[in-house]
Design a protein around this motif. Structure first.
Motif, mmCIF file in Angstrom:
data_model
loop_
_atom_site.group_PDB
_atom_site.id
_atom_site.type_symbol
_atom_site.label_atom_id
_atom_site.label_comp_id
_atom_site.label_asym_id
_atom_site.label_seq_id
_atom_site.Cartn_x
_atom_site.Cartn_y
_atom_site.Cartn_z
ATOM 1 N N ILE A 26 0.838 -1.200 0.000
ATOM 2 C CA ILE A 26 0.000 0.000 0.000
ATOM 3 C C ILE A 26 0.871 1.248 0.000
ATOM 4 N N ARG A 36 -0.997 2.561 -10.158
ATOM 5 C CA ARG A 36 -2.405 2.340 -9.863
ATOM 6 C C ARG A 36 -2.590 0.896 -9.402
ATOM 7 N N THR A 37 -3.783 0.595 -8.890
ATOM 8 C CA THR A 37 -4.061 -0.761 -8.416
ATOM 9 C C THR A 37 -5.530 -1.086 -8.625
ATOM 10 N N PHE A 38 -5.891 -2.318 -8.379
ATOM 11 C CA PHE A 38 -7.285 -2.716 -8.236
ATOM 12 C C PHE A 38 -7.335 -3.888 -7.260
ATOM 13 N N LEU A 39 -8.503 -4.138 -6.708
ATOM 14 C CA LEU A 39 -8.681 -5.226 -5.744
ATOM 15 C C LEU A 39 -9.219 -6.442 -6.478
ATOM 16 N N LEU A 73 -6.753 1.008 3.228
ATOM 17 C CA LEU A 73 -6.859 1.382 1.814
ATOM 18 C C LEU A 73 -7.282 2.829 1.598
ATOM 19 N N LYS A 77 -7.284 5.315 -2.027
ATOM 20 C CA LYS A 77 -8.552 5.034 -2.712
ATOM 21 C C LYS A 77 -8.633 5.708 -4.081
ATOM 22 N N LYS A 79 -6.386 5.810 -6.186
ATOM 23 C CA LYS A 79 -5.567 5.046 -7.124
ATOM 24 C C LYS A 79 -6.137 3.651 -7.390
ATOM 25 N N ILE A 80 -7.251 3.322 -6.749
ATOM 26 C CA ILE A 80 -7.869 1.997 -6.929
ATOM 27 C C ILE A 80 -8.895 2.093 -8.046
ATOM 28 N N SER A 83 -12.981 -2.812 -7.831
ATOM 29 C CA SER A 83 -12.887 -3.958 -6.914
ATOM 30 C C SER A 83 -13.666 -5.141 -7.468
ATOM 31 N N ILE A 110 -15.009 3.388 -3.991
ATOM 32 C CA ILE A 110 -14.375 2.970 -5.240
ATOM 33 C C ILE A 110 -15.394 2.161 -6.046
#
Length: 230
Positions: A26, A36-39, A73, A77, A79-80, A83, A110
């Motif tokens: 994180i 960037r990211t995703f869940l 998180l 948030k 950058k997510i 999900s 998100i």
């Protein structure tokens, strides 16, 4: 160059979750402006009565898992991207009707995408799914990953997890264009790793240990995949 650090199979709340690695990931996402990211699902352990995991062996119960992960998180948030839910979160939905993945997404504001997501990132066509199956061998895990081709045949990059096996492969996809000319592109398959250990359920089932690892995917002229190390 922008990068994606997909967060899959954290299993927060499990005795085997490497919480320090998760928090370091994180922090990495937070500190890198182009990241960037995703869940990708199984963010929470979610052992409930009737599931494979033991409710009583969890380090944290489900409500605490939800609250703490939402807090962790919160700083990233923005950058997510979205999900997904995993099979562990589905345990709660199956038992109670509550979609805990959507609850988590709503808590940190998100987008919630459900079981799969088709999206564009840096001009690349991408597809993300939690993943299914796997098996005990490296080959069976790669086969499960590559079968997702049929969910998005023209994706440049396919992301999945579930197997806890950090690996990437690629194939040449050939097709005829509208003028009948044979063309091709490279399709990348990325299994995104996990922060979960291999001494509980994996040992019980005699499965091979997998390393604690999260993948960094760099998007430039080509796709470059490496492991996030601390």
């Amino acid at each position: 160059m922008k990068s994606l650090v997909p967060l899959y199979d954290i299993h927060f709340g499990s005795e085997e979750c490497d919480e320090d690695y998760f928090q370091n990931a994180i922090e990495y996402i937070k500190k890198h402006p182009n990241c960037r990211t995703f869940l990708g699902g199984d963010i929470l352990e979610c052992a409930v009565y009737g599931s494979k995991g033991s409710v009583h062996s969890q380090k944290r119960q489900v409500q605490e898992q939800l609250d703490l992960v939402a807090e962790l998180l919160q700083p990233i948030k923005g950058k997510i991207l979205f999900s997904l839910y995993g099979n562990h979160e589905y345990r709660v939905e199956k038992s109670t009707g509550l979609n805990i993945s959507k609850i988590l997404a709503d808590m940190i504001d998100i987008p919630y995408a459900g079981m799969e997501k088709h999206f564009l990132f840096e001009g690349y066509r991408c597809y993300a799914h939690h993943g299914t199956g796997a098996g005990g061998t490296s080959g069976s895990k790669v086969n499960s990953l590559e079968r997702l081709h049929f969910r998005s045949p023209f994706a440049n990059v396919i992301f999945a997890g579930h197997s806890h096996f950090p690996v990437s492969t690629e194939k040449e996809i050939r097709y005829l264009d509208s003028k009948g000319k044979l063309k091709s592109f490279i399709q990348y398959y990325i299994s995104c790793g996990s922060t979960h250990g291999s001494d509980g359920y994996a040992a019980q089932k005699g499965l091979s240990p997998t390393p604690t690892s999260i993948q960094i995917v760099e998007f430039g002229k080509e796709i470059n995949v490496k492991k996030l190390r601390f």
